[in-house]
Write a protein that holds these residues in place. Structure first.
Motif, PDB file in Angstrom:
ATOM      1  N   ALA F  62      12.516   7.947  15.587  1.00 53.43           N
ATOM      2  CA  ALA F  62      12.155   6.639  16.106  1.00 53.43           C
ATOM      3  C   ALA F  62      12.578   6.557  17.445  1.00 53.43           C
ATOM      4  O   ALA F  62      12.381   5.529  18.079  1.00 53.43           O
ATOM      5  N   ASP F  63      13.428   7.420  17.933  1.00 51.80           N
ATOM      6  CA  ASP F  63      13.845   7.221  19.275  1.00 51.80           C
ATOM      7  C   ASP F  63      12.958   7.581  20.247  1.00 51.80           C
ATOM      8  O   ASP F  63      12.444   8.608  20.307  1.00 51.80           O
ATOM      9  N   GLU F  64      12.723   6.434  21.184  1.00 51.50           N
ATOM     10  CA  GLU F  64      11.950   6.627  22.306  1.00 51.50           C
ATOM     11  C   GLU F  64      10.587   7.241  22.168  1.00 51.50           C
ATOM     12  O   GLU F  64      10.135   7.993  22.782  1.00 51.50           O
ATOM     13  N   THR F  65      10.132   7.089  20.641  1.00 54.35           N
ATOM     14  CA  THR F  65       8.840   7.568  20.512  1.00 54.35           C
ATOM     15  C   THR F  65       7.812   6.331  19.984  1.00 54.35           C
ATOM     16  O   THR F  65       6.787   6.721  19.736  1.00 54.35           O
ATOM     17  N   PRO F 136       3.862   8.399  21.020  1.00 52.72           N
ATOM     18  CA  PRO F 136       3.342   9.073  19.724  1.00 52.72           C
ATOM     19  C   PRO F 136       3.352   8.039  18.522  1.00 52.72           C
ATOM     20  O   PRO F 136       1.976   8.125  17.912  1.00 52.72           O
ATOM     21  N   ILE F 137       4.291   7.026  18.365  1.00 51.84           N
ATOM     22  CA  ILE F 137       4.195   6.282  17.023  1.00 51.84           C
ATOM     23  C   ILE F 137       3.652   4.961  17.588  1.00 51.84           C
ATOM     24  O   ILE F 137       4.398   4.254  18.441  1.00 51.84           O
ATOM     25  N   TRP F 138       2.651   4.313  17.056  1.00 45.85           N
ATOM     26  CA  TRP F 138       2.208   2.898  17.224  1.00 45.85           C
ATOM     27  C   TRP F 138       2.892   1.929  16.171  1.00 45.85           C
ATOM     28  O   TRP F 138       2.385   2.534  15.055  1.00 45.85           O
ATOM     29  N   VAL F 139       3.593   1.187  16.564  1.00 43.63           N
ATOM     30  CA  VAL F 139       3.905   0.185  15.518  1.00 43.63           C
ATOM     31  C   VAL F 139       3.470  -1.135  15.875  1.00 43.63           C
ATOM     32  O   VAL F 139       3.665  -1.925  16.796  1.00 43.63           O
ATOM     33  N   LEU F 140       2.350  -1.571  14.685  1.00 43.96           N
ATOM     34  CA  LEU F 140       1.417  -2.800  15.206  1.00 43.96           C
ATOM     35  C   LEU F 140       1.710  -4.021  14.306  1.00 43.96           C
ATOM     36  O   LEU F 140       1.361  -3.509  13.271  1.00 43.96           O
ATOM     37  N   ASP F 141       2.076  -5.209  14.836  1.00 46.71           N
ATOM     38  CA  ASP F 141       2.005  -6.132  14.031  1.00 46.71           C
ATOM     39  C   ASP F 141       0.759  -6.994  14.158  1.00 46.71           C
ATOM     40  O   ASP F 141       0.371  -7.715  15.002  1.00 46.71           O
ATOM     41  N   GLU F 142      -0.157  -7.003  12.791  1.00 41.99           N
ATOM     42  CA  GLU F 142      -1.343  -7.755  13.032  1.00 41.99           C
ATOM     43  C   GLU F 142      -2.249  -7.645  14.074  1.00 41.99           C
ATOM     44  O   GLU F 142      -2.245  -8.541  14.722  1.00 41.99           O
ATOM     45  N   ALA F 161      -8.793   8.128  17.455  1.00 40.72           N
ATOM     46  CA  ALA F 161      -8.311   9.159  18.503  1.00 40.72           C
ATOM     47  C   ALA F 161      -6.847   9.428  18.709  1.00 40.72           C
ATOM     48  O   ALA F 161      -6.421  10.523  18.907  1.00 40.72           O
ATOM     49  N   HIS F 162      -6.048   8.361  18.649  1.00 36.09           N
ATOM     50  CA  HIS F 162      -4.577   8.709  18.520  1.00 36.09           C
ATOM     51  C   HIS F 162      -4.342   9.602  17.615  1.00 36.09           C
ATOM     52  O   HIS F 162      -3.604  10.431  18.000  1.00 36.09           O
ATOM     53  N   LEU F 163      -4.758   9.351  16.324  1.00 33.53           N
ATOM     54  CA  LEU F 163      -4.278  10.075  15.275  1.00 33.53           C
ATOM     55  C   LEU F 163      -4.858  11.525  15.475  1.00 33.53           C
ATOM     56  O   LEU F 163      -4.154  12.329  15.313  1.00 33.53           O
ATOM     57  N   GLY F 164      -5.870  11.680  15.867  1.00 35.40           N
ATOM     58  CA  GLY F 164      -6.573  13.050  16.033  1.00 35.40           C
ATOM     59  C   GLY F 164      -5.822  13.853  17.115  1.00 35.40           C
ATOM     60  O   GLY F 164      -5.615  15.007  17.063  1.00 35.40           O
ATOM     61  N   ALA F 165      -5.247  13.350  17.999  1.00 39.85           N
ATOM     62  CA  ALA F 165      -4.213  13.873  19.153  1.00 39.85           C
ATOM     63  C   ALA F 165      -2.810  13.961  18.764  1.00 39.85           C
ATOM     64  O   ALA F 165      -2.083  14.357  19.513  1.00 39.85           O
ATOM     65  N   GLY F 166      -2.638  13.879  17.317  1.00 35.72           N
ATOM     66  CA  GLY F 166      -1.200  13.995  16.624  1.00 35.72           C
ATOM     67  C   GLY F 166      -0.512  12.880  16.778  1.00 35.72           C
ATOM     68  O   GLY F 166       0.797  13.087  16.416  1.00 35.72           O
ATOM     69  N   GLY F 167      -1.052  11.779  16.946  1.00 31.99           N
ATOM     70  CA  GLY F 167      -0.117  10.459  16.790  1.00 31.99           C
ATOM     71  C   GLY F 167       0.182   9.787  15.602  1.00 31.99           C
ATOM     72  O   GLY F 167      -0.639  10.315  14.687  1.00 31.99           O
ATOM     73  N   MET F 168       0.620   8.940  15.514  1.00 31.48           N
ATOM     74  CA  MET F 168       0.918   8.382  14.255  1.00 31.48           C
ATOM     75  C   MET F 168       0.955   6.872  14.493  1.00 31.48           C
ATOM     76  O   MET F 168       0.940   6.206  15.698  1.00 31.48           O
ATOM     77  N   ALA F 169       0.439   5.965  13.486  1.00 34.26           N
ATOM     78  CA  ALA F 169       0.290   4.554  13.444  1.00 34.26           C
ATOM     79  C   ALA F 169       1.033   3.890  12.278  1.00 34.26           C
ATOM     80  O   ALA F 169       0.903   4.239  11.092  1.00 34.26           O
TER      81      ALA F 169
END
Ligand code: HEM
Ligand SMILES: Nc1ncnc2c1ncn2[C@@H]1O[C@H](COP(=O)(O)OP(=O)(O)OP(=O)(O)O)[C@@H](O)[C@H]1O
Ligand SMILES: Nc1ncnc2c1ncn2[C@@H]1O[C@H](COP(=O)(O)OP(=O)(O)OP(=O)(O)O)[C@@H](O)[C@H]1O
Ligand SMILES: [Mg+2]
Ligand SMILES: [Mg+2]
Lengths: 49, 218, 205, 244, 218, 205
Positions: F62-65, F136-142, F161-169
């Protein structure tokens, strides 16, 4: 009672005020302490009930 | 209406003591004056009444900026505007609670601070009287300023700018009464004029404030 | 007493947003407003609640009868749940907050400061406020934001009870509330950009 | 057994309950003996007349006002570094005692000033730095009151205490630079290695100083216990609420 | 970092001019002084350096309270705390932008206001120098106060209470330098001490501010 | 790089809220957090984003990501849409805001001050901010609060699209997002009131 001369008011005032402040601090501390004790006792008693 | 007063006072005490803090600011302004103009006691005693009035005015001013802003931000003002209470009454109550938590403590604390600035013994009664008559006007006028700037981000300073000129007459008469008193003269005339201003603003300002607030809310 | 809106035009930021809106809400019924983001639902509701003037048209039956709940809840973080509710009850001349607390299951939270509630708990408190106003018309802007399924059901039950007692409700929402109510879509009433009438800067066109 | 174990609230309560009776007794005896001796059994000063009797209140209070802040500084550091709750609460408990001592020093000084310097208040460096100390106490207490979460409050007040100490020292020098002043220099033997107050005044003064110190300790221990109980009540309540 | 500075300056100018308003407050405080202490010109010229310093200090103070509060309320601080920028740097930038929009204009405006208070001709250069050296410290210390009180509703006044005693050394040396200058003396010693304080606070305070801010955000 | 949460305990206001939470989010996948109001989703997300310390347990990767988006959007009312986005892009060392504007159809609004947007438009801007962080990691609250159906679809497309590019959510929500993702319900992990370990006031119990 010692003779305080012309500064009686000052000296007595200083003693009076200081002792009042100290007494006030002690009384407030004791009251807050007693309340805290009672409150805690109430909550702890509730817990077991 | 009592509910509103009660809530405002409760909030003032609970939220870190709006009450004690107005006072503290007054204290601190007074304390800083000798640091800035120097410690000579004759000089201090000459400017004491003026400094105390200016300090009281600034303390009032500083606590004004959140008088309505908080209620605006969290939507309370919208809801109050649709409540059965007339907005004029609500704003008068707000001004009253501001005075109770700021103006009144200042009046009571002024003599002690007068001591620190070597105020002339004659001046105390005049100082207290002028502050007691004058600070309500400061709260009422301040409420108007707060209503004018309520929707504006960083409205605090704009409000100061708008309110300070409105404070000038109150300040002139109030400081004049206190100054004359401190010089051993009779300050009745400015004091009467001051009382006139206070009564006038209390009677009329709430209407202006409510009108302005309705416009901002829209 | 019915809420009647007739040929209403509303504006925001000086720009007309909706034109020619007409509808009625009769006692015991509710109306759901729908429309995409930015259509003008909030503007319409604020106008009906009397928070801003209409450009033209009439609103009848809205005097001192409306309880409005917008995006902000008007809660004080430093007051407890019960104190917040009591304040609003007193402003509206009532005193009993128990039914409102019960309806939204706020009883266990009653002494908690409002500032420490979670987003959904805050919203429940904001909705409970409606019940202590005693006003017949509820005007609600996206009331179920942040609510979980249980809380949405509490809300639906509260609205149903309110309607059953002869109340009315006008609700803007994007999601399904599980209420059985008429729907009013504002999309067809959006002002065209060439519609000049009524805007505050009309004189300059 | 390490000293740090007393940083456990329960252990602390136990120990402080055992120590407190003796402390209170000793404090009362010292304060009463010191003040009565000073008030009734010492001669007047040839210059100051009977006002010299104020010294038995003024000097101990002034000393404790400074020491209380110092103790808060140490407690704050312990909290910041080792996070022992008792030390944070002890700092919180000490502040009102410290501000009262400051107030006593200010009030008795002001009353003394009227006959000696002809004015209640002068912008003398020592007096002024006490006033600033008073302001620091006020801000510190207000910050404790204003922050909702107790741990955050402890953190913030600790940093304030740290920064405040630095600025208090700075102000002291600034104020000295700014005005030379009227107040006499220190004559407490611990500070100067010699004594300038004559013995008649010195013994009651010393006893009174010890008494004030003991009184401070007793009060802080008692008040810390109160804070611990309040905190425990709060913790229990918070959990109870969650259960429902 | 430049982005943050740029944004803060843009906001200050756009949101009703944080810039013009600090200045306006300074102006008005200075203008109110003759009303409160009376219009004798020797008296005014004696207290002029002190009044100007005090006015500058209060103007700084008043604009501080929203330095971080707005960013806190709308969630910007949370987002900044998770951004790659270290918080110490972000807070230094904030202090810098506060100085650019408040301190710097005050330095530039002080001579004009000095005119209104009959400041001695010798005093101008010393007044400007002392303000220029001293106001950065006011901004940096103020940022610390703002960080301490950021999560607190009605934090404005509490912040004043906490910050004002911290301002004392700066005020003493600054006003002393300006006063000595106005009396035709050499104010170099206090000016050097003032510069020392400023450098010290600039170097160390951001760490305290960032530490405190991390504590409040959590 | 995977986000790994292992036996995590989190607290709010000094009270433990969740205990023993473990999950993983691998590149290209997303995880939906569910749980009733007040369960502790916000607290968990803030802890993972590094805004508050965990009571115990590990968070890896989770560092700087992480790009976090909470209940508040961090928008300045007095800056335009484009200026707001540009600012955040620069803070995160990027400069191109066009894809973000396009993804949420904000182009027509780009010069509008953010303060004059409707609730849903504001939210869209808040979500667009995620795309300019480059994290790369989206942390979303509602994230979909106040959004209409179209905007929810835009959001789903952006996440895909973000996941497709290797991202996470990692997304906390009460409603159905139309994403195909695993769900993690926090309800079973809620702390019991007799759980003492780790709380900041543990020493007092
Ligand atoms: C509000 C006013 C005053 C304050 C805040 C104040 C403060 C202090 C402080 C802090 C000390 C202890 C310093 C030390 O021992 O290092 C002290 C000691 C003392 N003060 Fe004051 N003072 C005030 C007024 C006065 C006045 C008016 C007098 C008498 C003329 C006075 C006479 C003394 C004496 C004799 C000592 C003992 C000094 C020594 O150690 O020999 N003070 N004061
Ligand atoms: N100052 C302004 N100038 C121009 N247009 C504005 C201004 N303020 C708002 N608008 C526009 O007015 C329209 C109506 O906004 P409103 O908030 O009523 O929409 P809404 O239907 O409530 O949307 P949402 O579902 O997103 O809450 C929006 O398109 C908005 O962008
Ligand atoms: N200061 C506090 N003291 C005690 N409990 C608190 C405090 N602050 C928050 N809580 C509680 O902690 C719990 C977790 O809150 P959180 O905001 O994480 O919930 P959430 O899952 O995000 O809920 P929502 O869906 O409503 O947003 C809630 O029950 C809340 O009431
Ligand atoms: Mg809307
Ligand atoms: Mg939440």
């Amino acid at each position: 009672m010692p003779d305080l001369g012309k500064y009686a008011a000052e000296v007595l005032g200083a003693y009076g005020l200081s002792l009042f402040l100290i007494a006030g601090l002690i009384v407030l501390s004791l009251r807050k302490g007693r309340r805290a004790r009672a409150e805690l006792a109430r909550i702890e008693a509730n817990k077991d009930a | 209406m009592i509910a509103l007063l009660h809530r405002d006072l409760m909030l003032a005490f609970r939220a870190g003591g709006g009450f004690g803090l107005g006072l503290a600011f007054f204290l601190i302004v007074t304390v800083l004056v000798p640091f800035s103009v120097g410690p000579q006691s004759e000089l201090l005693s000459t400017i004491a009444p003026g400094v105390l009035w200016l300090g009281a005015l600034l303390a009032c001013l500083l606590s004004l900026d959140r008088l309505l802003a908080l209620d605006y931000e969290d939507g309370t003002l919208d809801l109050l505007a649709t409540a059965p209470l007339p907005l004029e009454a609500a704003l008068s109550i707000k001004a009253l609670s501001h005075w109770l938590t700021t103006g009144l403590p200042l009046v009571l604390a002024a003599p002690i601070l007068g001591l620190m600035l070597n105020l002339e013994p004659d001046g105390y009664i005049w100082l207290i009287a002028s502050l007691a008559f004058g600070t309500p006007a400061l709260s009422v006028i301040g409420t108007f300023g707060a209503a004018l700037t309520v929707g504006i981000k960083r409205g605090g300073l704009l409000m100061s700018l708008l309110v300070l000129p409105l404070y000038v007459p109150t300040l002139i008469f109030g400081a004049e009464a206190a100054r004359q008193g401190a010089m051993g003269l009779d300050g009745t005339t400015p004091l009467i004029l001051l009382a006139g201003i206070t009564l006038g603003t209390i009677a009329l300002m709430p209407f202006a404030s409510a009108a302005v607030l309705r416009m901002t809310l829209r | 007493m019915t809420l009647r809106v007739n040929d209403l035009a509303v504006a925001r930021g000086g720009v007309p947003v909706l034109n020619g809106v007409s509808f009625e809400v009769a006692p015991g019924t509710s109306l759901i407003l729908r429309g995409p983001n930015g259509a003008g639902k909030t503007t319409l509701l604020r106008t009906i609640a009397g928070l801003q003037p209409a450009l033209s048209g009439q609103i009848d039956g809205a005097d001192e009868t409306i309880a409005y709940a917008g995006h902000a809840d008007g809660l004080k973080a430093m007051l407890s749940v019960a104190e917040n509710l009591t304040f609003w009850a007193q402003v509206f001349g009532n005193s009993d907050i128990e039914p409102a607390l019960a309806a939204y299951q706020l009883d266990p939270l009653r002494d908690r400061l409002a500032g420490t509630l979670s987003a959904g708990q805050k919203r429940r408190l904001g909705l409970a406020r409606l019940m202590v106003t005693g006003r017949p018309i509820w005007v609600l802007d996206e009331p179920t934001v942040s609510l979980d399924a249980d809380a949405v059901a509490m809300f639906a039950a509260a609205v149903t009870a309110h309607l059953g007692a002869g109340g009315m409700a006008l609700i803007a929402t994007h999601i399904d509330l599980g209420l059985n109510a008429d729907t009013f879509d504002v999309t067809p009433y959006r002002s065209k950009s060439d519609m000049r009438s009524g805007a505050s800067d009309e004189a300059f066109l | 057994m390490s000293l740090w174990e007393y940083a456990n609230p329960v252990k602390f309560l136990g120990l402080s309950a055992r120590v407190q009776p003796f402390l209170w007794a000793a404090a009362t005896i010292c304060v009463v003996v010191g003040l009565i001796w000073g008030f009734f059994a010492t001669p007047d000063d040839y210059r100051q007349g009977s006002t010299v009797k104020i010294i038995y209140l003024h000097v101990p209070a002034a000393l404790m006002a400074i020491n209380a802040w110092f103790m808060m500084l140490v407690a704050s550091l312990i909290w910041l570094i080792r996070r022992h709750h008792v030390s944070a609460l002890a700092a919180k408990a000490a502040a009102p005692v410290g501000i009262t001592m400051t107030l006593i020093a200010l009030v008795t000084g002001a009353i003394w000033g009227q006959p000696m310097w002809g004015t209640w208040w002068a912008w003398d460096p020592r007096l002024t730095s006490f006033l600033i100390l008073f302001l620091f106490y006020l801000g510190y207490i207000a910050l404790w009151e204003a922050v909702e979460d107790p741990d955050t409050a402890a953190d913030l007040t600790s940093v304030l205490c740290l920064v405040g100490s630095v600025f208090a020292v700075l102000s002291r020098y600034a104020v000295k630079f700014w005005n030379q002043g009227l107040h006499q220099g220190t004559s407490v033997p611990m500070a100067t290695g010699g004594r300038t107050v004559s013995d008649v005044f010195f013994y009651p003064l010393a006893i009174s100083m010890v008494g004030f110190g003991l009184l401070f300790l007793a009060l802080v221990l008692y008040r810390t216990g109160t804070e611990i109980r309040l905190r425990r009540a709060r913790a229990l309540l918070a959990r109870r609420k969650r259960e429902m």
